[in-house]
Design a protein around this motif. Structure first.
Motif, short mmCIF file in Angstrom:
data_model
loop_
_atom_site.label_atom_id
_atom_site.label_comp_id
_atom_site.label_asym_id
_atom_site.label_seq_id
_atom_site.Cartn_x
_atom_site.Cartn_y
_atom_site.Cartn_z
N ASP A 20 0.82 -1.21 0.00
CA ASP A 20 0.00 0.00 0.00
C ASP A 20 0.85 1.26 0.00
OD1 ASP A 20 -2.45 1.51 0.28
OD2 ASP A 20 -1.87 1.81 2.36
N TYR A 21 2.05 1.18 0.52
CA TYR A 21 2.88 2.36 0.69
C TYR A 21 3.69 2.69 -0.56
CZ TYR A 21 6.26 5.48 2.89
OH TYR A 21 7.04 6.55 3.20
N LYS A 22 4.04 1.71 -1.35
CA LYS A 22 5.00 1.91 -2.44
C LYS A 22 4.58 2.97 -3.44
CE LYS A 22 7.11 -2.57 -1.98
NZ LYS A 22 7.35 -3.87 -2.53
N CYS A 23 3.36 2.95 -3.92
CA CYS A 23 2.95 3.92 -4.93
C CYS A 23 3.02 5.34 -4.37
CB CYS A 23 1.57 3.61 -5.48
SG CYS A 23 0.21 3.82 -4.32
N HIS A 24 2.68 5.53 -3.11
CA HIS A 24 2.70 6.86 -2.50
C HIS A 24 4.15 7.34 -2.33
CE1 HIS A 24 -1.51 6.20 -1.88
NE2 HIS A 24 -1.28 5.19 -1.08
N THR A 41 -3.38 11.58 -6.06
CA THR A 41 -3.81 10.49 -5.20
C THR A 41 -5.29 10.30 -5.48
OG1 THR A 41 -2.17 11.05 -3.54
CG2 THR A 41 -3.98 9.62 -2.84
N ALA A 42 -5.64 9.05 -5.80
CA ALA A 42 -7.00 8.76 -6.26
C ALA A 42 -7.46 7.39 -5.74
CB ALA A 42 -7.04 8.78 -7.78
N LEU A 120 1.32 12.06 0.67
CA LEU A 120 0.25 12.04 -0.33
C LEU A 120 -1.06 11.55 0.28
CD1 LEU A 120 2.16 10.85 -3.50
CD2 LEU A 120 1.85 13.15 -2.58
N LYS A 121 -1.00 10.60 1.19
CA LYS A 121 -2.21 10.17 1.89
C LYS A 121 -2.72 11.31 2.77
CE LYS A 121 -1.76 5.18 2.38
NZ LYS A 121 -1.68 4.09 3.36
#
Length: 151
Positions: A20-24, A41-42, A120-121
């Motif tokens: 879950d963290y990698k893309c952010h 972020t979508a 980003l979150k």
């Protein structure tokens, strides 16, 4: 880095090894390297079981290409939009990220301490929380109804 919290099920929202963290993390790093590019972020629908993915990616400065490094995708913006069907929660140029994080930090927003390790979150949730109920319904109403069916 401040101490992290690992949930009983092993989930650690700040771990680089957590999917879950990698893309952010990658999108955030890209936005620092290319500050005129956009970071997004979508929530994107997934092709199986009607599930959704909370996802971050980058867009070129001229909106011609999407750079989704965590998925290994670089493609035309229009094609990515058609394929992934993202519901954008937050979009800004990379140069704005640190300014916006300073804004969140000084706002005393109650979720800041839980999300600050993943900017980003933080910005996506903060932007969502800043909307009125009417604006949330207008912008995200159909998505919220679909997500509530997943419970």
């Amino acid at each position: 880095m401040d101490s992290t919290k690992t949930m009983a099920n092993g989930y650690n929202s700040t771990s680089f090894s957590h999917f879950d963290y990698k893309c952010h993390a990658v999108s955030y790093a890209f936005s620092i390297l290319y500050p005129k590019s956009y970071v997004v972020t979508a929530i994107c629908p997934r092709g199986f079981n009607g599930l959704y993915e909370f996802h971050s990616y980058n867009i070129s400065e001229d909106f011609s290409f999407v750079i989704d490094l965590s998925n290994g995708i670089v493609m035309l913006y229009e094609e990515y939009e058609r394929l992934m069907q993202p519901v954008v929660l937050n979009q800004m140029q990379g140069v704005e990220v640190s300014y916006r994080m300073d804004e969140v930090r000084s706002s005393n927003w109650n979720l800041y301490s839980a999300t600050k390790h993943v900017p980003l979150k933080t910005l996506a949730f903060y932007s969502y929380d800043a909307l009125s109920d009417a604006k949330r319904e207008e912008t995200y109403g159909s998505l919220l109804k679909k997500l509530s069916k997943l419970k």
